[in-house]
Scaffold this motif. Structure first.
Motif, PDB file in Angstrom:
ATOM      1  N   PRO A  66       0.807  -1.231   0.000  1.00 43.68           N
ATOM      2  CA  PRO A  66       0.000   0.000   0.000  1.00 43.68           C
ATOM      3  C   PRO A  66       0.835   1.274   0.000  1.00 43.68           C
ATOM      4  O   PRO A  66       0.340   2.335  -0.400  1.00 43.68           O
ATOM      5  CB  PRO A  66      -0.826  -0.119   1.286  1.00 43.68           C
ATOM      6  N   LEU A  67       2.088   1.190   0.415  1.00 40.15           N
ATOM      7  CA  LEU A  67       2.927   2.389   0.449  1.00 40.15           C
ATOM      8  C   LEU A  67       3.484   2.721  -0.931  1.00 40.15           C
ATOM      9  O   LEU A  67       3.591   3.888  -1.300  1.00 40.15           O
ATOM     10  CB  LEU A  67       4.071   2.193   1.440  1.00 40.15           C
ATOM     11  N   THR A  68       3.854   1.695  -1.711  1.00 40.14           N
ATOM     12  CA  THR A  68       4.447   1.938  -3.027  1.00 40.14           C
ATOM     13  C   THR A  68       3.397   1.939  -4.135  1.00 40.14           C
ATOM     14  O   THR A  68       3.584   2.578  -5.161  1.00 40.14           O
ATOM     15  CB  THR A  68       5.508   0.872  -3.332  1.00 40.14           C
ATOM     16  N   ALA A  69       2.320   1.195  -3.930  1.00 38.72           N
ATOM     17  CA  ALA A  69       1.163   1.235  -4.842  1.00 38.72           C
ATOM     18  C   ALA A  69       1.548   1.038  -6.305  1.00 38.72           C
ATOM     19  O   ALA A  69       1.135   1.804  -7.178  1.00 38.72           O
ATOM     20  CB  ALA A  69       0.403   2.541  -4.655  1.00 38.72           C
ATOM     21  N   GLY A  70       2.343   0.010  -6.571  1.00 35.08           N
ATOM     22  CA  GLY A  70       2.633  -0.349  -7.950  1.00 35.08           C
ATOM     23  C   GLY A  70       3.844   0.314  -8.560  1.00 35.08           C
ATOM     24  O   GLY A  70       4.001   0.320  -9.788  1.00 35.08           O
ATOM     25  N   ALA A  71       4.749   0.846  -7.761  1.00 37.54           N
ATOM     26  CA  ALA A  71       5.910   1.571  -8.293  1.00 37.54           C
ATOM     27  C   ALA A  71       6.789   0.701  -9.186  1.00 37.54           C
ATOM     28  O   ALA A  71       7.404   1.201 -10.141  1.00 37.54           O
ATOM     29  CB  ALA A  71       6.738   2.148  -7.151  1.00 37.54           C
ATOM     30  N   THR A  72       6.879  -0.598  -8.878  1.00 38.18           N
ATOM     31  CA  THR A  72       7.716  -1.481  -9.699  1.00 38.18           C
ATOM     32  C   THR A  72       6.881  -2.456 -10.538  1.00 38.18           C
ATOM     33  O   THR A  72       7.434  -3.387 -11.124  1.00 38.18           O
ATOM     34  CB  THR A  72       8.697  -2.270  -8.811  1.00 38.18           C
ATOM     35  N   ALA A  73       5.585  -2.257 -10.574  1.00 36.97           N
ATOM     36  CA  ALA A  73       4.709  -3.106 -11.389  1.00 36.97           C
ATOM     37  C   ALA A  73       4.643  -2.562 -12.804  1.00 36.97           C
ATOM     38  O   ALA A  73       3.572  -2.205 -13.321  1.00 36.97           O
ATOM     39  CB  ALA A  73       3.321  -3.188 -10.757  1.00 36.97           C
ATOM     40  N   LEU A  74       5.807  -2.476 -13.435  1.00 40.04           N
ATOM     41  CA  LEU A  74       5.925  -1.892 -14.764  1.00 40.04           C
ATOM     42  C   LEU A  74       6.884  -2.736 -15.608  1.00 40.04           C
ATOM     43  O   LEU A  74       7.775  -3.412 -15.073  1.00 40.04           O
ATOM     44  CB  LEU A  74       6.457  -0.458 -14.671  1.00 40.04           C
ATOM     45  N   GLU A  75       6.711  -2.664 -16.910  1.00 45.27           N
ATOM     46  CA  GLU A  75       7.579  -3.398 -17.824  1.00 45.27           C
ATOM     47  C   GLU A  75       9.042  -3.019 -17.592  1.00 45.27           C
ATOM     48  O   GLU A  75       9.383  -1.846 -17.449  1.00 45.27           O
ATOM     49  CB  GLU A  75       7.190  -3.077 -19.265  1.00 45.27           C
ATOM     50  N   GLY A  76       9.879  -4.017 -17.530  1.00 43.18           N
ATOM     51  CA  GLY A  76      11.307  -3.791 -17.325  1.00 43.18           C
ATOM     52  C   GLY A  76      11.767  -4.211 -15.946  1.00 43.18           C
ATOM     53  O   GLY A  76      12.854  -4.780 -15.796  1.00 43.18           O
ATOM     54  N   PHE A  77      10.966  -3.921 -14.921  1.00 38.00           N
ATOM     55  CA  PHE A  77      11.300  -4.390 -13.584  1.00 38.00           C
ATOM     56  C   PHE A  77      11.100  -5.904 -13.535  1.00 38.00           C
ATOM     57  O   PHE A  77       9.999  -6.398 -13.826  1.00 38.00           O
ATOM     58  CB  PHE A  77      10.422  -3.718 -12.528  1.00 38.00           C
ATOM     59  N   PRO A  78      12.119  -6.667 -13.166  1.00 40.26           N
ATOM     60  CA  PRO A  78      11.960  -8.122 -13.095  1.00 40.26           C
ATOM     61  C   PRO A  78      11.050  -8.512 -11.938  1.00 40.26           C
ATOM     62  O   PRO A  78      10.908  -7.761 -10.973  1.00 40.26           O
ATOM     63  CB  PRO A  78      13.387  -8.627 -12.871  1.00 40.26           C
TER      64      PRO A  78
END
Length: 345
Positions: free
Chosen positions: A259-271
């Motif tokens: 809940p703190l990052t809310a998808g910050a690394t849920a993006l193409e490129g991040f393994p």
């Protein structure tokens, strides 16, 4: 308790200027300050006299569990790691005299760089940059964990034996002391964490709060980490605790988000998280079969940290924006930790 400043201008700049003029080789004065962080961890201020720039860190105002905000320990680990493969700011002054600003503090030069705090920041990166940054996060953590504490003067910085037991007991005690009526019952989680606790075999220097927004990346190359920040919880212990903490913030496409990052690394490129764990294990030449317990414990630990801040906010002991958003994040973290432990079983 001293009054809590509304702004950085409420710092005693005259006494601070007098002190720094005696310590720093280049100091022209008069001193100006900006509050960068209102107390989510250790309040952080940007200082300048017009020519040079520094960062000042002090313990939180009205802090509960002050042992978690030991400025002296933070300054010591930064000084110890200077010149190692782990990029850290230099400490130019560690002042224990509370008469200067009302608390102990330390000062470091301001380093040019960027902090990637949320999805808005990471969306600005290319997929290739995201992958490069992920690799740098892992390699920097490996570099820290491969350091022999004795060789850098940190042999007495903590007690690795029994680290996980002490950590769980400590966070349990803090949770109990900070309970508010809006909190869920964490007893099931606590029993499950105690019952499934792994045996520590990989000990070393533990950052304690290692995650994406606690590193500073180059303004020119966001895959290059120029400084690791926020060492207030550093100690000696189970190094896999740092891996679990990093992965507890590692959001994946289609998966549950912290809940703190809310998808910050849920993006193409991040393994994905399991690939991050594999990279770490391969670089250290170790076996890491299951980090679910460490991730679940990290969710619990974060819930307690946010509860600390929430309680300080309810008491009027924080300054800045966004604190009212933290309280609603706590219960979901407890539930997320239970889900993580299900993966461990």
């Amino acid at each position: 308790m001293p009054p809590i400043p509304e702004t950085a201008t409420d710092l005693p700049l005259d006494s601070l200027s007098t002190h720094l003029a005696e310590i720093l080789p280049r100091f022209d004065g008069p001193l100006q300050a900006d509050l960068l962080s209102g107390g989510r961890s250790n309040p952080t201020y940007a200082l300048t006299e017009g020519t040079n720039e520094w960062i000042l860190r002090r313990p939180p105002y009205g802090a509960v569990w002050k042992s978690a905000h030991d400025i002296g320990r933070e300054a010591r680990v930064l000084q110890a790691l200077a010149g190692t493969a782990v990029p850290v700011p230099a400490v130019v002054d560690h002042c224990r005299d509370e008469s200067v600003i009302g608390a102990p503090f330390y000062v470091m030069p301001r380093i040019a760089g960027r902090t990637l705090r949320d999805r808005t920041d990471t969306e600005a990166l290319t997929p290739l940059q995201r992958r490069g940054l992920a690799k740098s996060l892992v390699s920097t953590l490996v570099a820290l964990h491969e350091i022999d504490p004795l060789e850098v003067g940190l042999g007495d910085f903590g007690r690795p034996d029994g680290y996980l037991e002490r950590q769980l007991r400590r966070w349990d005690q803090q949770w109990d002391s900070l309970r508010t009526p809006d909190r869920v019952d964490a007893s099931e989680l606590r029993r499950a964490l105690a019952a499934a606790m792994p045996t520590s075999t990989l000990t070393g220097i533990v950052h304690g709060d290692y995650k994406l927004d606690n590193v500073l990346v180059s303004t020119e190359d966001p895959t290059r980490i120029v400084a690791v920040l926020d060492w207030e919880m550093a100690t000696l212990g189970d190094t896999l605790a740092d891996v679990g903490f990093l992965l507890s913030f590692w959001d994946e496409i289609g998966g549950p988000h912290n809940p703190l990052t809310a998808g910050a690394t849920a993006l193409e490129g991040f393994p994905p998280a399991h690939e991050m764990a594999t990279m770490y294990a391969e670089q250290r030449d170790i076996d890491v079969n299951d980090l679910s317990w460490y991730v679940a414990f990290s969710n619990y630990k974060l819930a307690v940290i946010l509860q600390q801040i929430h309680v300080r906010h309810l008491r009027g002991e924080t300054r800045g924006e966004g604190f009212e958003e933290l309280g609603p994040m706590i219960n979901p973290l407890i539930e997320l930790a239970l889900d993580r432990l299900e993966e461990h079983r």
